[in-house]
Design an enzyme around this catalytic site. Structure first.
Site, short mmCIF file in Angstrom:
data_model
loop_
_atom_site.label_atom_id
_atom_site.label_comp_id
_atom_site.label_asym_id
_atom_site.label_seq_id
_atom_site.Cartn_x
_atom_site.Cartn_y
_atom_site.Cartn_z
N CYS A 176 13.37 10.77 7.32
CA CYS A 176 13.28 10.30 8.88
C CYS A 176 14.67 10.53 9.73
CB CYS A 176 12.77 9.04 8.90
SG CYS A 176 13.85 7.76 7.99
N GLU A 225 9.49 16.00 15.25
CA GLU A 225 9.87 16.06 13.98
C GLU A 225 9.38 16.94 12.96
OE1 GLU A 225 11.27 12.06 11.11
OE2 GLU A 225 9.23 12.04 12.30
N GLU A 266 9.50 1.30 11.05
CA GLU A 266 10.66 2.41 10.90
C GLU A 266 9.72 3.68 11.00
OE1 GLU A 266 12.55 5.27 9.79
OE2 GLU A 266 12.30 4.47 7.84
N LYS A 269 0.69 -1.26 0.09
CA LYS A 269 -0.14 0.00 -0.14
C LYS A 269 0.87 1.25 0.01
CE LYS A 269 -2.66 3.58 1.62
NZ LYS A 269 -2.23 4.85 1.95
#
Length: 499
Positions: free
Chosen positions: A306, A403, A272, A198
């Protein structure tokens, strides 16, 4: 040159965009069960590129059923490891042959530089498929010399088997769409699993084109299925009782929801997730290498990465000089659309992400941070943000703790005698870190002290397909890449035979 300039697309890209974009289920391209579609947009202009099928729970059911059939009944279940090896390797070759096509499509859908998407994303994805193709014939069990003390006269032959998990649901992010697909699909296939992929709703196009490569390479129907859609499709995969393992790359917030959804059948889960990585520069670092390296640490992929080194810790002796040099280098970066060969910094992937980063810029300035460069959006069209270097920040500022996922770095001074490790580790995340120093002993000590899954010394983004990648703390579970990724897609069976 502005972001509104248009650049020619490869003929194959135009042809791909002009066709229908259905779901790949059981070896066939089919519309969504509902018949619905959704648009995907060019982040450099905000204009629609094309429409793709809007997959939902019913489509996930169909894809899981196709993957289950391929795993248990189809030729995939009976295929020898060296046959899988050849098929997986062929996908890598096809990616290399069409690197320019994939690079342009990724640039159009994601906004990143087409040149980088071709040379880094596509060629690395090809390397990942070739690397795991080789592993298909090297997944081994072991013999065990058992003692069985409660059967003193018995003789036994004991061994272990490493077997595929089964149907793997894989949910990938929008920042490296093709690359993240390769990281997940390749080891899963090498181990003998089947896949329901997906892609992110913002960037579905290279996943669909990749699906065509699996067909061309000769994979049996149902081994790889692609369902495009939104979060509800991902949630359906995570909760599906027919899925044996789910792999997710994305935010920590969504990762926690994946874990909760997966508990129904206790499927294996790998994650992750987010990061707020420290990049530590000591006064003895090679200035000429550390400056561009530290810029790359948070500007690579427009900061939508990331592992981005967005907490820049600089020893106080060189803090002003170093941060000014970083700001000056960042200010020279060429901003523009990904299809412009000169572009170094492209747009945010979507209006939503543009608004998110813009909000953090405003919060940082309101908290009292000072921008040495940047600090605002760029241009009149598209989702562009100026590269921004903040100083005069404190650990409690949102731009230091959270973040941002954009071209923004917060720089903080540290005193070498007091140490930097505590401040660098003061985060809920632990994905990556950078260390810059000429002192080898200092490099080793600092690397050991940092709570991060990857530590790069005198470089940043030091990835390799053979090196395991993953996070500490709330940056995730498990390791991708290298031999470690095979642990995510295999399970061990112990066999003990009385002779």
């Amino acid at each position: 040159m502005t972001a509104t300039v248009q650049f020619p697309l490869h003929t194959a890209v135009r042809e791909f965009l002009s066709g229908p974009h259905g779901l790949l289920i059981g070896g066939e391209w089919v519309p969504a069960a509902s018949g619905r579609t959704f648009p995907t947009y060019d982040p450099a202009t905000g204009e629609k590129i094309t429409d793709v099928a809007h997959g939902e729970a019913e489509d996930v059911d169909r894809a899981v059923a196709a993957a289950r059939k391929a795993f248990e009944e189809g030729p995939w279940a009976r295929m020898k490891p060296n046959e899988r090896e050849r098929l997986i390797w062929r996908v890598g070759d096809l990616l290399s042959e069409r690197a320019e096509i994939f690079g342009q499509l990724e640039a159009l859908d994601n906004g990143k530089s087409a040149m980088i998407a071709q040379v880094v994303d596509t060629e690395w994805a090809a390397d990942v498929f070739r690397y795991y193709a080789g592993w298909a014939t090297k997944i081994e069990g072991s013999t065990v010399n058992v003692s069985m003390p409660f059967v003193p006269d018995g003789q036994f032959h004991a061994y272990t088997l490493r077997e595929p998990v089964g149907v793997c649901g894989q949910i990938i992010p929008w920042n490296f769409p093709l690359l993240m697909a390769s990281w997940k699909i390749a080891p899963a296939l090498a181990a003998g699993n089947t896949v329901v992929l997906k892609p992110a709703e913002q960037t579905p196009l290279t996943a669909l084109l990749l699906g065509q490569l699996f067909e061309e390479a000769g994979f049996p129907p149902g081994v790889v299925n692609v369902v495009t859609g939104f979060g509800d499709a991902g949630a359906a995969i995570a909760a599906h009782d027919g899925v044996d393992k789910v792999a997710f790359t994305g935010s920590t917030e969504v990762g926690k929801k994946i874990v909760d959804a997966a508990k129904g059948n206790l499927k294996k889960v790998s994650l992750e997730l987010g990061g707020k990585s420290p990049n530590v520069v000591f006064a003895d670092a090679d200035f000429d290498i550390a400056v561009p390296g530290s810029v790359n640490a948070w500007l690579f992929n427009h900061g939508q990465c990331c592992v981005a080194g967005t907490r820049l810790f600089v020893e106080d002796k060189i803090f002003d000089e170093f941060t000014q040099a970083v700001a000056e280098a960042a200010a020279q970066v060429k901003i523009g659309p990904g299809l412009d060969p000169a572009t170094q910094l492209g747009p945010m992937v979507s209006q939503e992400q543009f608004d998110r980063v813009s909000r953090y810029l405003s919060e940082g300035l309101a908290d009292g941070a000072r921008a040495l460069t940047g600090g605002k959006p760029w241009g009149e069209r598209g989702y562009f943000i100026e590269p921004t270097v903040f100083v005069d920040v404190r650990p409690e500022f949102s731009i230091v703790r959270e973040e941002i996922f954009g071209p923004v770095v917060a720089a903080l001074p540290f005193n070498a005698e007091q140490g930097v490790e505590a401040a660098a580790n003061n985060s809920e995340y632990g994905l990556a870190a950078g260390v810059w120093t000429r002192d080898v002993s200092k490099a080793h000590r600092t690397a050991k002290a940092l709570k991060a899954g990857s530590v790069w010394v005198n470089q940043y983004n030091g990835f390799d397909t053979a090196m395991p990648f993953g996070g500490y703390k709330q940056s995730g579970w498990g390791r991708e890449l290298g031999a470690a990724a095979l642990d995510l897609y295999t399970q061990t069976k112990a066999v003990n035979i009385a002779l």
